[in-house]
Design an enzyme around this catalytic site. Sequence first.
Site, short mmCIF file in Angstrom:
data_model
loop_
_atom_site.label_atom_id
_atom_site.label_comp_id
_atom_site.label_asym_id
_atom_site.label_seq_id
_atom_site.Cartn_x
_atom_site.Cartn_y
_atom_site.Cartn_z
N ASP A 42 0.84 -1.20 0.00
CA ASP A 42 0.00 0.00 0.00
C ASP A 42 0.87 1.25 0.00
O ASP A 42 1.56 1.54 0.97
CB ASP A 42 -0.88 0.01 1.26
CG ASP A 42 -1.80 1.22 1.29
OD1 ASP A 42 -2.91 1.15 0.72
OD2 ASP A 42 -1.41 2.25 1.88
N TYR B 108 2.93 9.83 -0.65
CA TYR B 108 4.05 9.30 0.16
C TYR B 108 5.39 9.59 -0.51
O TYR B 108 6.45 9.45 0.11
CB TYR B 108 3.91 7.80 0.41
CG TYR B 108 2.65 7.35 1.13
CD1 TYR B 108 1.80 8.28 1.73
CD2 TYR B 108 2.31 6.02 1.21
CE1 TYR B 108 0.64 7.88 2.36
CE2 TYR B 108 1.15 5.60 1.86
CZ TYR B 108 0.31 6.54 2.42
OH TYR B 108 -0.83 6.13 3.05
N LYS C 184 -2.72 5.73 -4.35
CA LYS C 184 -3.84 6.64 -4.05
C LYS C 184 -3.63 7.98 -4.74
O LYS C 184 -2.50 8.46 -4.88
CB LYS C 184 -3.94 6.88 -2.54
CG LYS C 184 -3.90 5.62 -1.70
CD LYS C 184 -4.10 5.88 -0.22
CE LYS C 184 -3.71 4.64 0.58
NZ LYS C 184 -2.27 4.56 0.89
N HIS D 166 -7.66 9.36 -2.03
CA HIS D 166 -6.99 9.36 -0.71
C HIS D 166 -7.86 9.97 0.40
O HIS D 166 -7.93 9.43 1.50
CB HIS D 166 -5.66 10.12 -0.83
CG HIS D 166 -4.62 9.70 0.15
ND1 HIS D 166 -3.28 9.65 -0.14
CD2 HIS D 166 -4.72 9.32 1.45
CE1 HIS D 166 -2.61 9.25 0.93
NE2 HIS D 166 -3.47 9.04 1.91
N ILE E 120 -2.93 -3.25 6.87
CA ILE E 120 -1.69 -2.92 6.14
C ILE E 120 -0.67 -2.30 7.11
O ILE E 120 -0.28 -1.14 6.98
CB ILE E 120 -1.99 -1.96 4.97
CG1 ILE E 120 -2.96 -0.85 5.40
CG2 ILE E 120 -2.54 -2.71 3.77
CD1 ILE E 120 -3.10 0.28 4.37
N SER F 191 6.21 -1.25 8.86
CA SER F 191 7.45 -1.25 9.65
C SER F 191 8.61 -1.21 8.66
O SER F 191 8.47 -1.68 7.53
CB SER F 191 7.55 -2.51 10.51
OG SER F 191 8.81 -2.53 11.16
N VAL F 192 9.71 -0.65 9.09
CA VAL F 192 10.92 -0.75 8.27
C VAL F 192 11.96 -1.64 8.94
O VAL F 192 13.07 -1.79 8.46
CB VAL F 192 11.54 0.66 7.99
CG1 VAL F 192 10.60 1.48 7.10
CG2 VAL F 192 11.85 1.40 9.27
N ARG G 279 10.33 -6.86 12.77
CA ARG G 279 8.91 -6.50 12.95
C ARG G 279 8.10 -6.80 11.70
O ARG G 279 6.92 -7.17 11.78
CB ARG G 279 8.78 -5.02 13.30
CG ARG G 279 9.23 -4.72 14.72
CD ARG G 279 9.14 -3.23 14.97
NE ARG G 279 9.33 -2.92 16.37
CZ ARG G 279 9.38 -1.68 16.84
NH1 ARG G 279 9.25 -0.64 16.01
NH2 ARG G 279 9.56 -1.47 18.12
P1 NAD Z 1 0.76 1.46 11.85
O1 NAD Z 1 -0.40 1.39 12.77
O2 NAD Z 1 0.96 0.43 10.83
O3 NAD Z 1 2.04 1.61 12.77
C1 NAD Z 1 3.33 1.62 12.24
C2 NAD Z 1 4.32 1.89 13.36
O4 NAD Z 1 4.11 0.97 14.43
C3 NAD Z 1 5.76 1.67 12.91
O5 NAD Z 1 6.28 2.84 12.36
C4 NAD Z 1 6.45 1.27 14.20
O6 NAD Z 1 6.76 2.42 14.95
C5 NAD Z 1 5.37 0.51 14.94
N1 NAD Z 1 5.43 -0.95 14.75
C6 NAD Z 1 5.19 -1.65 13.61
N2 NAD Z 1 5.28 -2.97 13.83
C7 NAD Z 1 5.59 -3.11 15.14
C8 NAD Z 1 5.82 -4.23 15.97
N3 NAD Z 1 5.74 -5.48 15.50
N4 NAD Z 1 6.12 -4.00 17.28
C9 NAD Z 1 6.17 -2.75 17.78
N5 NAD Z 1 5.96 -1.65 17.04
C10 NAD Z 1 5.67 -1.82 15.73
O7 NAD Z 1 0.70 2.94 11.21
P2 NAD Z 1 0.75 3.60 9.77
O8 NAD Z 1 2.06 3.44 9.12
O9 NAD Z 1 0.22 4.98 9.97
O10 NAD Z 1 -0.39 2.83 8.95
C11 NAD Z 1 -0.11 1.69 8.15
C12 NAD Z 1 -0.27 2.00 6.69
O11 NAD Z 1 -1.56 2.52 6.42
C13 NAD Z 1 0.64 3.12 6.18
O12 NAD Z 1 1.97 2.71 6.02
C14 NAD Z 1 -0.05 3.50 4.91
O13 NAD Z 1 0.25 2.56 3.91
C15 NAD Z 1 -1.51 3.42 5.32
N6 NAD Z 1 -2.06 4.73 5.73
C16 NAD Z 1 -3.06 5.26 4.99
C17 NAD Z 1 -3.60 6.49 5.34
C18 NAD Z 1 -4.71 7.05 4.51
O14 NAD Z 1 -5.07 8.22 4.70
N7 NAD Z 1 -5.27 6.30 3.61
C19 NAD Z 1 -3.12 7.20 6.45
C20 NAD Z 1 -2.10 6.62 7.22
C21 NAD Z 1 -1.60 5.39 6.85
#
Ligand code: NAD
Length: 277
Positions: free
Chosen positions: A48, A53, A78, A111, A232, A235-236, A240
């Site tokens: 995604d 982005y 998006k 979006h 979705i 993590s980088v 994780r």
């Molecule tokens: P998320 O809830 O997926 O959290 C990601 C963060 O959680 C990471 O940066 C890290 O700090 C932590 N994390 C991840 N795995 C972990 C683990 N196993 N243990 C501990 N900590 C952990 O938040 P996100 O990135 O905001 O959302 C996921 C995806 O949703 C985004 O990457 C994007 O693709 C999408 N998104 C879409 C919109 C939209 O407006 N459509 C907005 C925000 C995000």
Amino acid sequence: MSSTPVPDITLNNGATIPQLGFGVFQVDNDEATTAVATALEVGYRSIDTAAAYGNEAGVGRALAASSVPRAELFVTTKLWNTAQGYDSTLVAFDESVAKLGLDYVDMYLIHWPTPNRDRYLDTWRAFEKLLADGRVRTIGVSNFQPDHLIRLLEHTAVVPSVNQVELHPYFQQGKVRGYDRAHAIATEAWSPLGQGGELLGDPVIAEVARAHGRSAAQVVLRWHLQLGNIVIPKSVTPSRIRENFEVFDFELSAAELGAINALDRGGRIGPDPDTLN
Ligand code: NAD
């Protein structure tokens, strides 16, 4: 045929999407290439991204370098707010697929509705054209409230397949999920882990995690999956990325689901779709 354990969700147009995918919000191009390559190695097949982005090119490089066949991938991007409108959407789509290095995307999402801009109906008509032309397999929306969907369904032909919204145990989106379900729109959770903040330290989640010998993140993802949400997580960190994928070999009980359901606070982390422009 997919060799991953991730179940598919069948969408209202007959297409299928893996229930668990990989998000790349707030990741630059180089980091996106590395993270997506790791995710594909681990077994994720759904990615995604978004024009906003700024990492479609980085995602595209990882897809090109991977040995996973194109037909096994599910790539979502998006349309950004400033490109809303019929002609501008078609131009923006061409730019996105060029950056991704693809000739079609699996899913294209508006979006944000940006209701003050008032262009999402024309934008959607361009999405319908992209669908009819075979440039996208599935069209959907993101951050649409029921009011926006009611208007969209009243004035356009194709019902969105997916509504991607902020959704996690602290913000459970009962109304949006109810509307989506009633109209055969699949709900996809963004920030499914609450962006890794307070939620992952919640004592109720910690208790369930202890009972299963799992991490808090795995328990939260399991809650989403058992509710039927598409998720979705991002993590980088390779460990994780893998941990977030290893969620298909345990199950939460009805009581555990109920305890997590009781955590809803109704407060967003992200912007309000009614006012964001
Ligand atoms: P998320 O809830 O997926 O959290 C990601 C963060 O959680 C990471 O940066 C890290 O700090 C932590 N994390 C991840 N795995 C972990 C683990 N196993 N243990 C501990 N900590 C952990 O938040 P996100 O990135 O905001 O959302 C996921 C995806 O949703 C985004 O990457 C994007 O693709 C999408 N998104 C879409 C919109 C939209 O407006 N459509 C907005 C925000 C995000």
